[in-house]
Scaffold this motif. Sequence first.
Motif, short mmCIF file in Angstrom:
data_model
loop_
_atom_site.label_atom_id
_atom_site.label_comp_id
_atom_site.label_asym_id
_atom_site.label_seq_id
_atom_site.Cartn_x
_atom_site.Cartn_y
_atom_site.Cartn_z
N MET A 1 0.84 -1.20 0.00
CA MET A 1 0.00 0.00 0.00
C MET A 1 0.87 1.25 0.00
O MET A 1 0.59 2.21 -0.71
CB MET A 1 -0.94 0.00 1.21
N ARG A 2 1.93 1.24 0.80
CA ARG A 2 2.83 2.40 0.84
C ARG A 2 3.49 2.63 -0.52
O ARG A 2 3.65 3.76 -0.97
CB ARG A 2 3.89 2.23 1.93
N ALA A 3 3.88 1.53 -1.18
CA ALA A 3 4.50 1.64 -2.52
C ALA A 3 3.50 2.25 -3.51
O ALA A 3 3.87 3.12 -4.30
CB ALA A 3 4.96 0.26 -3.00
N VAL A 4 2.25 1.82 -3.44
CA VAL A 4 1.24 2.36 -4.34
C VAL A 4 1.00 3.84 -4.03
O VAL A 4 0.85 4.66 -4.95
CB VAL A 4 -0.08 1.55 -4.26
N LEU A 5 0.98 4.20 -2.76
CA LEU A 5 0.81 5.61 -2.40
C LEU A 5 1.92 6.47 -2.98
O LEU A 5 1.67 7.56 -3.49
CB LEU A 5 0.77 5.77 -0.87
N ARG A 6 3.16 5.97 -2.93
CA ARG A 6 4.28 6.73 -3.51
C ARG A 6 4.08 6.89 -5.01
O ARG A 6 4.32 7.96 -5.57
CB ARG A 6 5.61 6.02 -3.24
N GLN A 7 3.63 5.82 -5.67
CA GLN A 7 3.41 5.89 -7.12
C GLN A 7 2.26 6.83 -7.47
O GLN A 7 2.32 7.57 -8.45
CB GLN A 7 3.13 4.49 -7.67
N ARG A 8 1.20 6.81 -6.66
CA ARG A 8 0.05 7.69 -6.92
C ARG A 8 0.43 9.16 -6.77
O ARG A 8 -0.17 10.02 -7.40
CB ARG A 8 -1.10 7.35 -5.96
#
Length: 84
Positions: free
Chosen positions: A48-55
């Motif tokens: 989830m944290r990785a996706v947040l960084r990408q978003r």
Amino acid sequence: MGHNASHERLTAYFERIERLIEERKGINDDIRDVLTEAKSEGFDVPAMRAVLRQRAMAPEKRMEQFALIDLYVTATGMGAPREA
């Protein structure tokens, strides 16, 4: 008088920064609570944290990042590139 005014302005800046730091701490606690809730429902928090960084990235930057990751994965023999 000028020195006193500068002292007061500087002190006011520090006080504003300290209030913002305290607000940030509260927001960070709220984020941690949401992630804990998501984890309790079976979601993977690091993903989830990785996706947040990408978003948070601009779309062009995100696509560039994905392309580089695919290139590095392929170049290091870790497997086929992921589907876009």
